[in-house]
Design an enzyme around this catalytic site. Structure first.
Site, PDB file in Angstrom:
ATOM      1  N   VAL A 307     -22.919 -21.593  26.215  1.00 24.19           N
ATOM      2  CA  VAL A 307     -22.891 -20.590  25.139  1.00 24.19           C
ATOM      3  C   VAL A 307     -21.453 -20.174  24.848  1.00 24.19           C
ATOM      4  O   VAL A 307     -21.032 -20.090  23.686  1.00 24.19           O
ATOM      5  CB  VAL A 307     -23.741 -19.355  25.525  1.00 24.19           C
ATOM      6  CG1 VAL A 307     -23.566 -18.242  24.495  1.00 24.19           C
ATOM      7  CG2 VAL A 307     -25.216 -19.733  25.642  1.00 24.19           C
ATOM      8  N   GLN A 310     -19.577 -22.840  22.953  1.00 25.58           N
ATOM      9  CA  GLN A 310     -19.985 -22.863  21.556  1.00 25.58           C
ATOM     10  C   GLN A 310     -19.368 -21.697  20.788  1.00 25.58           C
ATOM     11  O   GLN A 310     -18.958 -21.844  19.639  1.00 25.58           O
ATOM     12  CB  GLN A 310     -21.516 -22.805  21.451  1.00 25.58           C
ATOM     13  CG  GLN A 310     -22.063 -22.606  20.047  1.00 25.58           C
ATOM     14  CD  GLN A 310     -21.651 -23.707  19.081  1.00 25.58           C
ATOM     15  OE1 GLN A 310     -21.395 -24.837  19.491  1.00 25.58           O
ATOM     16  NE2 GLN A 310     -21.565 -23.371  17.801  1.00 25.58           N
ATOM     17  N   GLU A 311     -19.262 -20.545  21.441  1.00 23.01           N
ATOM     18  CA  GLU A 311     -18.739 -19.356  20.772  1.00 23.01           C
ATOM     19  C   GLU A 311     -17.222 -19.400  20.598  1.00 23.01           C
ATOM     20  O   GLU A 311     -16.699 -19.038  19.542  1.00 23.01           O
ATOM     21  CB  GLU A 311     -19.119 -18.099  21.575  1.00 23.01           C
ATOM     22  CG  GLU A 311     -20.589 -17.743  21.561  1.00 23.01           C
ATOM     23  CD  GLU A 311     -21.067 -17.210  20.225  1.00 23.01           C
ATOM     24  OE1 GLU A 311     -22.280 -17.164  19.999  1.00 23.01           O
ATOM     25  OE2 GLU A 311     -20.213 -16.831  19.383  1.00 23.01           O
ATOM     26  N   SER A 312     -16.510 -19.846  21.640  1.00 23.79           N
ATOM     27  CA  SER A 312     -15.051 -19.684  21.613  1.00 23.79           C
ATOM     28  C   SER A 312     -14.254 -20.862  22.146  1.00 23.79           C
ATOM     29  O   SER A 312     -13.022 -20.793  22.179  1.00 23.79           O
ATOM     30  CB  SER A 312     -14.676 -18.451  22.438  1.00 23.79           C
ATOM     31  OG  SER A 312     -15.012 -18.670  23.814  1.00 23.79           O
ATOM     32  N   TYR A 437     -26.485 -24.278  15.978  1.00 25.15           N
ATOM     33  CA  TYR A 437     -25.857 -23.537  17.072  1.00 25.15           C
ATOM     34  C   TYR A 437     -26.566 -23.826  18.399  1.00 25.15           C
ATOM     35  O   TYR A 437     -25.938 -24.163  19.414  1.00 25.15           O
ATOM     36  CB  TYR A 437     -25.929 -22.048  16.724  1.00 25.15           C
ATOM     37  CG  TYR A 437     -25.555 -21.063  17.801  1.00 25.15           C
ATOM     38  CD1 TYR A 437     -26.539 -20.459  18.589  1.00 25.15           C
ATOM     39  CD2 TYR A 437     -24.233 -20.675  18.006  1.00 25.15           C
ATOM     40  CE1 TYR A 437     -26.214 -19.508  19.545  1.00 25.15           C
ATOM     41  CE2 TYR A 437     -23.894 -19.732  18.967  1.00 25.15           C
ATOM     42  CZ  TYR A 437     -24.895 -19.151  19.726  1.00 25.15           C
ATOM     43  OH  TYR A 437     -24.566 -18.210  20.677  1.00 25.15           O
TER      44      TYR A 437
END
EC number: 4.2.2.n1
Length: 454
Positions: A307, A310-312, A437
């Protein structure tokens, strides 16, 4: 005149009786294995121990074929036992009675019919050349002339390449007795060999683990995958066919297939290549905090790492034009809600982000399946809890199960269309991005699971 006629009638009756008795015993014998399976409360599957069919991760069995076999055992109301005798021993093990059926992504060919009976096909695949990503020298089968191709012995790959040789293509074929196709793919990625062959499902699944490979053109038309049973075992074969009809109709097959292959279809070479690098260059700095936060809230730390990437991309100073910041891309409102004073403080960011994800997961406690509950929470983390509830209502209105991920996956993109979002509580959303996502997160997560050094 009557006596000969009577004699003929008696003979015919005896013949009919003999045929009937023979048919009865043949039918009984063909149904016996299914009866024994139900009596013993267990069915034994023979399969391959690889990423495509069956493997163990943290004491949890996984794999496309395993999940199908587990569902079949549930269909029969019995337990499942798994045996992995090795590819070369599958048919012999079946014939000895070591297992009840073979589920190993096996193509149904005429040659194999001499060893077993096959179910109706449940999937079709095509054979592809596998080369290093830098090798673009072969664009047609004729380009194999003068090249060396490595494949596993006694496979349909061998048969196809020998057919190309018979057609006049002067390729050199190297056969490997005990080397799985996955290992040959790895050897291509490491430039230890130049070329191998794999079917489309195996190729797609392994490309995420070996981003340095290239899946080239197909060299064979579509081939059916099927399960195998002992010769004459009509009862079990019929039940397998009934099972596949059932799970394709109720969506179970699609859910299992999507779990292993859908995210692969969104493969992005550059992104996955960077991810493989950053597992070693960036992740170690944050891993202790990730493990601590994940353990506190009952998550797999590798899922949280997926996660965060994927976010940063494991960048603690990442920020977006939308105003989200930090490793887990917290909004200002979420940061205030979770007591974060500095979103660029990666300890605060990870602690709060994981706690918030746990909070979202808790809001879906009405969903029984833990994995589905997690996927709904991830979708909420991406586009908002309200939009996910809107999507569930749309699914319900369309006669779909609102608590299934497959349903949500199909309706989330509809939140872009006015005819659907006009009557929702939270209105428009780019639901298709939420689907992508999650698919990317699942890809990163699967890579992390397979990494032995992580």
């Amino acid at each position: 005149m009557r006596r000969p006629l009577r004699r003929v009638t008696v003979v015919l009756l005896w013949v009919a009786l003999a045929i009937g008795v023979a048919w009865f015993y043949d039918y009984r014998r063909s149904m016996q294995s299914l009866w024994k399976i139900r009596q013993h409360g267990k069915i034994v599957v023979l399969t391959e121990n690889n990423a495509n069919s069956y493997y163990i991760y943290k004491e949890t069995p996984m794999g496309f074929e395993y999940d199908l076999a587990k569902a079949f055992a549930g269909h029969l109301g019995v337990d499942l036992e798994v045996k992995t005798p090795g590819w070369d021993a599958l048919f012999a093990s079946l014939q000895r009675g070591d297992g009840d059926f073979i589920a190993a992504s096996m193509t149904h060919t005429r040659k194999r019919e001499q060893y077993a009976d096959f179910s109706e096909p449940y999937l079709s695949v095509r054979q592809h050349l596998i080369l290093h990503k830098s090798d673009h020298s072969i664009v047609t089968p004729a380009g194999l002339a003068g090249r060396t191709v490595h494949v596993r012995e006694d496979t349909t790959y061998q048969q196809r390449l020998e057919a190309l040789q018979a057609d006049g293509i002067d390729l050199q074929l190297v056969l490997h007795r005990n080397t799985p196709t996955e290992e040959l793919i790895e050897q291509v990625a490491k430039r230890q060999i130049d070329i191998t062959v794999a079917d489309s499902a195996i190729a797609l699944l392994n490309r995420r683990y070996y981003p340095d490979i290239r899946i080239a053109f197909p060299i064979e038309k579509e081939q059916p995958l099927a399960w195998a049973v002992r010769k004459g075992d009509r009862g079990l074969r019929t039940e397998i066919n009934r099972f596949f009809d059932e799970i394709k109709e109720n969506g179970t097959f699609t859910r299992i297939y999507n779990r292993y292959y859908t995210a692969v279809d969104t493969f992005d070479y550059v992104d996955v290549k960077k991810f493989h690098q950053r597992i070693y260059t960036r992740l170690p700095r944050f891993r202790p905090l990730i493990e601590k936060a994940a353990d506190r809230h009952g998550f797999d730390w590798q899922m949280i790492a997926a996660v965060i990437y994927q976010e940063s991309h494991f960048d603690p100073f990442a920020q977006s034009h939308t105003g989200v910041k930090g490793l887990m891309q917290l909004t200002r409102v979420t940061a205030e809600e979770m007591g974060v004073t500095d979103r660029f403080d990666f300890e605060q960011n990870i602690t709060a982000g994981v706690a918030y994800l746990a909070k979202l997961r808790h809001r879906f406690d009405d969903i029984e399946d833990p994995r589905t509950r997690l996927l709904f929470a991830l979708a909420s983390y991406n586009i908002g809890y309200g939009h996910v509830r809107d999507a569930q209502q749309i699914a319900k209105n369309m006669g779909m199960d609102p608590n299934r991920w497959q349903s949500l996956k199909e309706v989330l993109p509809l939140l872009r269309n006015r005819e659907y979002y006009a009557d929702t509580t939270y209105g428009y959303a780019r639901g298709n991005e939420a689907v992508r996502y999650i698919e990317r997160i699942l890809t990163y997560y699967d890579i992390l699971k397979q990494k032995k050094a992580v």
